[in-house]
Design a protein around this motif. Sequence first.
Motif, PDB file in Angstrom:
ATOM      1  N   TYR A  68       0.718  -1.256  -0.123  1.00 46.98           N
ATOM      2  CA  TYR A  68      -0.189  -0.032  -0.030  1.00 46.98           C
ATOM      3  C   TYR A  68       0.820   1.206  -0.031  1.00 46.98           C
ATOM      4  CZ  TYR A  68      -3.707   3.174   1.408  1.00 46.98           C
ATOM      5  OH  TYR A  68      -4.474   4.268   1.116  1.00 46.98           O
ATOM      6  N   VAL A  71       4.113   0.634  -3.385  1.00 46.08           N
ATOM      7  CA  VAL A  71       3.714   0.457  -4.961  1.00 46.08           C
ATOM      8  C   VAL A  71       2.804   1.567  -5.440  1.00 46.08           C
ATOM      9  CG1 VAL A  71       2.264  -1.187  -6.470  1.00 46.08           C
ATOM     10  CG2 VAL A  71       3.652  -2.242  -4.762  1.00 46.08           C
ATOM     11  N   LYS A  73      -0.292   3.693  -6.981  1.00 48.83           N
ATOM     12  CA  LYS A  73      -1.802   3.179  -7.348  1.00 48.83           C
ATOM     13  C   LYS A  73      -1.804   2.828  -8.822  1.00 48.83           C
ATOM     14  CE  LYS A  73      -4.027   4.927  -3.075  1.00 48.83           C
ATOM     15  NZ  LYS A  73      -2.860   5.066  -2.404  1.00 48.83           N
ATOM     16  N   SER A  83      -1.321  -2.331  -8.151  1.00 48.58           N
ATOM     17  CA  SER A  83      -1.682  -2.304  -6.669  1.00 48.58           C
ATOM     18  C   SER A  83      -2.766  -2.922  -6.230  1.00 48.58           C
ATOM     19  CB  SER A  83      -1.670  -0.745  -6.508  1.00 48.58           C
ATOM     20  OG  SER A  83      -1.872  -0.316  -5.056  1.00 48.58           O
TER      21      SER A  83
END
Length: 342
Positions: A68, A71, A73, A83
């Motif tokens: 979270y 990576v 989005k 993601s």
Amino acid sequence: MSSELEPRGGQELPDTTGAGDPVPDPGLPVHDPRITDVDERAAKRAERQVATMFGLATLFLIAFVVVYIAVPKDATFAGVGGSNLALGASLGVALLLIGAGLVQWARRLMDNHEVVEERHSAASSPADRTAAIGALRQGAAESQIGRRKVLVRALAGALTLLGVPVIILLGDLGPLPGTALEHTIWRRGTRVVNDVTFRPLRPEDIHLGAIVNAVPASIVDLPEGRARNNALAKAAVFLVRMEEGDIHSLPSRRSWGVSGILCFSKICTHVGCVVNLWEQLTHQLLCPCHQSTFDLSNNGRVVFGPAARSLPQLPIMVDSEGFLVAQSDFPQPVGPSFWERG
């Protein structure tokens, strides 16, 4: 052919056949102990397996947090959102391991024995309630929580981190409505352009009785994607031209129009649908979703329907080159009125 059932396992069964019973009570089979009941090494091995599942679940939950944060989005993998794929896989595997570990704990380590419970009425008697409490205490003892310290610690660690993804995912619900809808990309001097051609509009382009969909010129400066779509959804407007004598503006709004041209938000203040049904003779605009009706000649006031407040109006003027521009952002938030404002 005999109608009686043969007893299983060579056991002698008592004759419990009643007057209305078609067959005798078969009774319970002989209890067959599991290997973990008779071999402590097998029990320890099962305990390590369950603890390993809980430990791996903990690692996958930590991986969820790392993905979270680390990576992007908008990252992709094999044509799909990387993601979302990584977040779903890590959280899903963690939940699977916790569930499998609990099932394995119950099947291999908790005491297992056959029981028979007679049907009873829905209302429990005091004796039944006392028995239920005793059964709960017995279940707690049979779960061997006090004995299997490794399992308790491993499960506690996994369940503790299980709440972390829930807290993190709350952030993806987006900003609070009050802050998200309070401002748009309209600024003083932003030109009003056609929403299809992006051509700047002059007062003479808006004919009497006509309605023209428009957007801020600054929308073209935003790259294609989520940010642009969000900005466009909040900043979309329409221009309408009426006879100046038909307009009944509030004193504070008398300078918000140009030669009978007024500018309003396209977002209905009920649940956010696009208002687009124009009644030229009545100067009213109708929302097709729930029939909220706004009187544009009277400050966008609601005259019918479930909408709770007037359609937000954008103050406009003409710049030095004769193009229609905004005087400022919307003085009030745009969009639905499902949230409280001061």
